[in-house]
Every structure is written in structure tokens, then in C-alpha cells.
Scaffold this motif. Structure first.
Motif: not given
Length: 212
Positions: A178-183, A166-176, A126-130
């Protein structure tokens, strides 16, 4: 610091963004281009990069369709109302078949064609991953620190389920998580990523829209 960017729906309203986008279409004044994205966070990212690049988007609209399953309806509405507008978009690679069928059904893509031939570009996950990969771990942590979120992220990293992942997996999970966090981080990561590393699908969608 923790506010959602002004002008975008959040909370329960974000889930209804596709309906709001259909209403927004009614208010458009003959747009030159329309970029369709899956959700509000993607919309924020596209708009943020356009501003960063100084692209004139006065008559370019970025609209969320509420997930790939909502694309067909949106395409039919746009083709009927704005037949001369240049259409493009972003989607997650897992939804490639859904996107392809919607484009074919709307007459925007020949059978067997590629979505990118119609201006629709795929994100690897998804775009967050990119965006996370474009920034890299050090820059992502810098963004977290500046926005007073690094401590909360460290707590997730220490959880047994996520420890050692992996760091990217951790960061993607953290961002996702929370709804406000993702935005919020849609704009933060676009503003932080080096332009030369900006995700290709994001850049390609804007470049496609400029070809008007």
C-alpha cells in the motif's frame, strides 16, 4: 493513525516527487547539505531520524530523486546550482552501478571509487528492509498492533503464498502493498527502532551531512 505524515506527497503525487524535488531546489536558500534518496518513504525516514536525534537540519534538504535512474539528472542540477553544498545520499545495493556511474559523471567520484567515499550509502535491499531488521519481529508486531494493522498483517501471513515465509519478507511485502502504508511506516519504524540498532546507511547519511 492511518494518515501519511504531514508535509509529504502521497498517492499519485508521490510518483511525481522527483519533479517536485527539482522545484524545491529552486526554493532552497544556499543549503549546507543535500541528502538524496530514492523515494518519499526514504525522505520521511531520514527526516524522522534527524528529528529524533535532535540534528539541526534547518539548512539541510532531503530530496527524493524518483529512483536511482533519476540520480544523474538531479546531481547535475545540484552541482550547477549549489556547488558548495555537501552532497550525500541513500540507495539500494542493487543500484550500486547506476549510482557509481552517476557520481563519476557528475565529477563527485573518481573512476573506480566507492559511492560511500562520496557520501552515498547502500541499503542491503532497501531502507524498509533495513528498518524491519533493526526493529525485529516483536517490535514490528507491536507497531502494527498500536496502529490497528496487526489483523490485516495476520491475513497476509495466512495466505498460501506467504505462509511459512520469513517474518521480514512477510512484513516487507505487507508494508509495500500500500502506497500510504509504506509512507506511514517509514516514520513509525524509525521512531520505534532502538538507536543502537538503527540502520547504518541511514545514520551514515545524516552524519555525512553534518560534516559541514
Amino acid at each position: 493513525m492511518r494518515r501519511v505524515p504531514d508535509g509529504y506527497p502521497h498517492g499519485p503525487a508521490a510518483a511525481l516527487a522527483a519533479g517536485a524535488a527539482l522545484e524545491a531546489l529552486e526554493a532552497l536558500d544556499e543549503p549546507r547539505a543535500i541528502i538524496l534518496v530514492e523515494g518519499v518513504s526514504d525522505q520521511i525516514a531520514v527526516d524522522a531520524l534527524a528529528r529524533r536525534l535532535g540534528i539541526d537540519v534547518e539548512r539541510t534538504a532531503t530530496l527524493p530523486v524518483g529512483g536511482a535512474q533519476g540520480l544523474r539528472r538531479m546531481l547535475h542540477t545540484i552541482v550547477a546550482r549549489f556547488p558548495d553544498a555537501r552532497l550525500g545520499g541513500l540507495y539500494d545495493i542493487a543500484e550500486a552501478d547506476v549510482v557509481r556511474r552517476a557520481l563519476e559523471d557528475s565529477g563527485l567520484l573518481q573512476h573506480g571509487g566507492r559511492p560511500q567515499d562520496a557520501g552515498f550509502f547502500a541499503c542491503a535491499a532497501d531502507l524498509e528492509d533495513e528498518l524491519l531488521r533493526a526493529c525485529g519481529p516483536a517490535l514490528v508486531e507491536e507497531c502494527l498492533a498500536v496502529n490497528a494493522d496487526l489483523t490485516a498483517f495476520r491475513r497476509l501471513q495466512q495466505q498460501q503464498e506467504w505462509r511459512g515465509r520469513p517474518f521480514d519478507e512477510q512484513a516487507r511485502r505487507w508494508i509495500a502493498s500500500g502506497a500510504r502504508r509504506k509512507l506511514r511506516y517509514a516514520r513509525i519504524l524509525v521512531d520505534a527502532a532502538p538507536l543502537e540498532r538503527m540502520p547504518h546507511p541511514l545514520v551514515a547519511a545524516l552524519e555525512w551531512a553534518r560534516q559541514t
